[in-house]
Design a protein around this motif. Structure first.
Motif, PDB file in Angstrom:
ATOM      1  N   ASN A 139     -46.557   3.342  42.662  1.00  0.00           N
ATOM      2  CA  ASN A 139     -47.764   2.539  42.428  1.00  0.00           C
ATOM      3  C   ASN A 139     -49.013   3.426  42.360  1.00  0.00           C
ATOM      4  O   ASN A 139     -49.925   3.167  41.563  1.00  0.00           O
ATOM      5  N   ARG A 140     -49.032   4.472  43.190  1.00  0.00           N
ATOM      6  CA  ARG A 140     -50.189   5.366  43.152  1.00  0.00           C
ATOM      7  C   ARG A 140     -50.260   6.125  41.833  1.00  0.00           C
ATOM      8  O   ARG A 140     -51.334   6.263  41.225  1.00  0.00           O
ATOM      9  N   LYS A 141     -49.101   6.596  41.349  1.00  0.00           N
ATOM     10  CA  LYS A 141     -49.086   7.290  40.061  1.00  0.00           C
ATOM     11  C   LYS A 141     -49.474   6.347  38.923  1.00  0.00           C
ATOM     12  O   LYS A 141     -50.156   6.736  37.971  1.00  0.00           O
ATOM     13  N   TYR A 142     -49.022   5.109  39.001  1.00  0.00           N
ATOM     14  CA  TYR A 142     -49.355   4.147  37.957  1.00  0.00           C
ATOM     15  C   TYR A 142     -50.863   3.885  37.920  1.00  0.00           C
ATOM     16  O   TYR A 142     -51.459   3.783  36.844  1.00  0.00           O
ATOM     17  N   ASP A 143     -51.495   3.807  39.090  1.00  0.00           N
ATOM     18  CA  ASP A 143     -52.946   3.610  39.119  1.00  0.00           C
ATOM     19  C   ASP A 143     -53.685   4.825  38.576  1.00  0.00           C
ATOM     20  O   ASP A 143     -54.726   4.698  37.915  1.00  0.00           O
ATOM     21  N   GLU A 144     -53.165   6.041  38.844  1.00  0.00           N
ATOM     22  CA  GLU A 144     -53.824   7.240  38.320  1.00  0.00           C
ATOM     23  C   GLU A 144     -53.717   7.328  36.805  1.00  0.00           C
ATOM     24  O   GLU A 144     -54.647   7.766  36.122  1.00  0.00           O
ATOM     25  N   GLY A 171     -59.390   5.191  34.076  1.00  0.00           N
ATOM     26  CA  GLY A 171     -60.180   5.693  32.954  1.00  0.00           C
ATOM     27  C   GLY A 171     -60.973   4.564  32.328  1.00  0.00           C
ATOM     28  O   GLY A 171     -60.793   3.376  32.648  1.00  0.00           O
ATOM     29  N   THR A 172     -61.831   4.947  31.399  1.00  0.00           N
ATOM     30  CA  THR A 172     -62.695   3.934  30.784  1.00  0.00           C
ATOM     31  C   THR A 172     -61.912   3.036  29.847  1.00  0.00           C
ATOM     32  O   THR A 172     -62.044   1.819  29.859  1.00  0.00           O
ATOM     33  N   ASP A 173     -61.051   3.644  28.957  1.00  0.00           N
ATOM     34  CA  ASP A 173     -60.328   2.835  27.968  1.00  0.00           C
ATOM     35  C   ASP A 173     -58.925   2.510  28.401  1.00  0.00           C
ATOM     36  O   ASP A 173     -58.188   1.945  27.628  1.00  0.00           O
ATOM     37  N   LYS A 174     -58.504   2.872  29.658  1.00  0.00           N
ATOM     38  CA  LYS A 174     -57.148   2.582  30.104  1.00  0.00           C
ATOM     39  C   LYS A 174     -57.087   1.621  31.289  1.00  0.00           C
ATOM     40  O   LYS A 174     -55.995   1.329  31.777  1.00  0.00           O
ATOM     41  N   THR A 175     -58.251   1.196  31.703  1.00  0.00           N
ATOM     42  CA  THR A 175     -58.280   0.331  32.880  1.00  0.00           C
ATOM     43  C   THR A 175     -57.703  -1.037  32.537  1.00  0.00           C
ATOM     44  O   THR A 175     -58.087  -1.652  31.534  1.00  0.00           O
ATOM     45  N   ARG A 176     -56.777  -1.474  33.352  1.00  0.00           N
ATOM     46  CA  ARG A 176     -56.197  -2.813  33.169  1.00  0.00           C
ATOM     47  C   ARG A 176     -56.787  -3.748  34.207  1.00  0.00           C
ATOM     48  O   ARG A 176     -56.935  -3.396  35.369  1.00  0.00           O
TER      49      ARG A 176
END
Length: 685
Positions: free
Chosen positions: A138-143, A147-152
């Motif tokens: 989960n931590r890797k997935y959040d990293e 970002g600006t254009d990758k934030t879900r």
């Protein structure tokens, strides 16, 4: 804005629609299977045209073929030339009946569920290897998505329930892991192992004559079952298990004991037979019939009517060649009528037991050697809380009765809520005991009774003067002690002379009143629950006498069997009913019916003599003990319904019994009201 359509244009549309319907695959000739299904349909369904279409197709068709029939022309707009018709045709169309509005019936059916996407939720414990791996993912997935254009955009929300349902990890079981391992055991090792396990089989009495064999093994000469049985947790679990097993057998009797099915007052077949039914039988401590283990006394816990203490000892010395060397006190619970929940063994017979009204876990025990003990039954295998000592109570005669009293100004007590109690003995002494900060009780002599001389108040008897004054025969034997229901400092003592002593805790070493109530030993006395001035006594002269304070003679005398009356008590539910116990019968008297004979007599185990009995707290059941050590729990069946005005019914029955004695009737009438203030029932035990 709508415009009118020409007739020929509408006709062409209908013809085109009819052609499409005829050419549709559903309008073709059905096959054999479809014909079979067609027969099973309703007539209304068979006569209509059925088309399968979606909601979008139906809405589109309605918009395309929407017809507006008989729409009035707008006066402001002029009809175009290409839509104008001759006047004759227009008049004929106007005079003709407009066609009906088309109607389409829509039948919605449930379609199979189509799963487009499904993702099952997976959870893992945070302090396990799997949980730590999930947290790292989960931590890797959040990293990766930071970002600006990758934030879900994510939202945390609960589903299906209004509140979040949490599950404890204690309900999860550990995963079982199995493995195959090889081991070599020689014959010598197997022989040594089975030789060390010493097998022993013992038989345990379950109920009455029934026995159950238990096989145990000794490891190193030590019985493992004995060690397990000494654990408090195991004994508590065993007690609860025995309750559950006993309820499978005694559930109807337990429901009757709790009065869960009272008689219907509107029943048509009501019969008043005054019958006693046997619920269960509590077994004696020993199965040997030669052992003297008579039920000498019993006491119900004041805060819980399901618990009762029973004393086993000696009641009658007629067939006893020598005094038994043992006695028992059992604490029974109706949830388990098979096995007692507390057992206390003594080296001498036990005579009496009594629960404390203020501290229900305390039980006072009177022994045959004159000793008195107080035990706390809330725990198993607890030592006595306090024991009497010979310095303060130097009597060796049996303690016959115990009553807890309330004494204001009593100081030096270990607990202010623990009240002292009075104990009577066959030495003619009344001793007051109280608990102090010591393993021994403090005993003070409250009263020392002297034998009566001369003519006394009460019934007239011929008292023979003693031939010689003996020191050993100077004091009468105290058999019973009763507390006054109204005045807390007044108590009454019955003796083997048939006399009744009225005493007070405020005036020690002297009695207030003396009355002759029986021509022989007086065994029992009890006040009426509906009158603090009316009481009954019974004794060895075969009589039950009802007395009223202020009148010297008994107002009612009951006599039926030519045998001593061991015990007699008032009913808790009917003011005119009382129960007496003789050597072989349990009699029910109703003063409304007759004073010459009881309304019913019950005989259970006719070859065994009865000893004593007591009512339960509700008054609808009866505990009767006998010489063999059996305790019979009886229930009242086919009893009359309790009157609404108990005192009036009692007064009417008393005056009816005195109809042939005008002088005594006049004395009772002069007493006036002899009930409780306000007509309430007795609340103090």
């Amino acid at each position: 804005m709508s415009r009118p359509l020409r007739k020929d244009y509408r006709t062409a549309d209908f013809e085109q629609l009819s052609r499409m319907i005829r050419d549709h695959p559903l309008m073709k000739e059905p096959g054999a299977e479809q014909q079979q299904l067609h027969k099973l349909r309703t007539p209304e369904y068979r006569t209509k045209c059925v088309m399968r279409a979606s909601l979008d197709d139906i809405a589109l068709g309605i918009n395309l073929y929407k017809l507006q029939l008989d729409t009035p022309m707008s006066p402001t707009l002029e009809e175009p030339n290409y839509l104008k018709e001759p006047a004759s045709s227009a008049r004929s169309a106007h005079s003709a009946r407009p066609p009906a509005t088309p109607f389409i019936k829509v039948l919605l059916r449930k379609t199979p569920i189509v799963v487009l996407f499904e993702r099952r939720s997976m959870t893992a414990l945070a302090d396990t290897e799997e949980g730590r791996q999930v947290m790292e993912d989960n931590r890797k997935y959040d990293e990766l998505l930071s970002g600006t254009d990758k934030t879900r955009r994510t939202v945390d929300a609960d589903t299906q329930t209004m509140t979040a349902l949490m599950k404890s990890r204690l309900v999860n079981t550990e995963r079982l892991t199995t493995a195959q391992m090889g081991s070599y055991v020689s014959n010598f090792e197997m022989y040594d192992t089975y030789t060390d396990l010493e097998k022993s089989t013992t038989s345990v009495q379950v109920q009455g004559a029934k026995k159950m064999e238990i096989t145990t093994y000794h490891v190193g000469g030590v019985d493992q079952f004995v060690g397990i049985n000494c654990l408090p947790g195991f004994r508590l679990a065993l007690m609860l298990t025995m309750r559950i097993l006993a309820s499978n057998v005694f559930e109807p009797q337990q429901r009757r004991y709790r009065n869960m099915a009272p008689p219907d007052p509107l029943a048509e077949d009501v019969k008043f037979k005054y019958r006693l039914g046997l619920l269960w039988r509590l077994s004696p401590p020993s199965s040997d019939p030669k052992v003297h283990q008579a039920v000498s006394d019993m006491s119900f816990c004041p805060s819980n009517g399901d618990i009762m203490a029973v004393a086993y000892g000696v009641y009658s010395h007629g067939k006893v060649s020598k005094l038994p060397r043992s006695g028992w006190v059992y604490v029974w619970n109706i949830k388990n009528p098979v096995n007692p929940e507390r057992r206390y063994h003594y080296q001498v017979p036990v005579v009496t037991v009594e629960f404390s009204p203020t501290q229900p876990q305390l039980l006072a025990i009177g022994l045959h050697n004159g000793g008195v003990e107080v035990r706390d039954i809330s725990g198993q295998d607890l030592p006595p809380l306090a024991v009497s000592q010979r310095l303060s109570s130097p009597y060796f005669e049996p303690v016959t009765a115990i009553k807890w009293i309330y004494f204001e100004g009593d100081v030096g007590c270990r607990n202010p809520h623990i009240t002292p109690f009075l104990a009577t003995s066959q030495a003619g002494a009344v001793t007051k005991y109280r608990l102090i900060n010591s393993p021994n009780m403090l005993g003070l002599e409250q009263q020392r009774l002297q034998r009566a001389e001369g003519e006394l108040e009460g019934i007239p008897i011929e008292r023979q003067p003693p031939a010689a004054s003996l020191l050993a025969n100077r004091h009468p034997q105290c058999l019973e002690i009763v507390l006054d229901p109204v005045q807390s400092d007044i108590y009454y003592v019955l003796t083997d002379e048939g006399t009744l002593y009225k005493c007070s805790t405020n005036y020690p070493l002297q009695h207030l009143e003396l009355r002759q109530v029986h021509d022989g030993p007086a065994a029992c006395m009890e006040f009426s629950p509906w009158s603090p001035r009316m009481y009954l006594t019974c004794g060895s002269d075969w009589c039950i006498r009802i007395w009223l304070a202020g009148i010297l003679l008994p107002i009612v005398t009951l006599q039926h069997h030519l045998s001593p009356v061991h015990c007699a008590r008032w009913s808790r539910t009917h003011s005119t009913i009382l129960v007496s116990l003789s050597r072989s019968t349990v009699d029910i008297w109703d003063l409304r019916n007759s004073t010459m004979k009881p309304v019913s007599s019950t005989v259970i185990d006719a070859d065994i003599f009865y000893t004593t009995f007591k009512f339960t707290h509700c008054g609808r059941s009866l505990a009767v003990g006998n010489e063999a050590g059996n305790l019979l729990m009886l229930s009242f069946e086919d009893m009359p319904f309790p009157p609404h005005f108990q005192y009036k019914q009692l007064k009417r029955a008393i005056f009816k019994a005195l109809s042939m004695q005008p002088d005594l009737r006049k004395q009772v009438k002069s007493v006036g009201y002899f009930g409780y203030p306000g007509g309430t029932k007795q609340t103090r035990a």
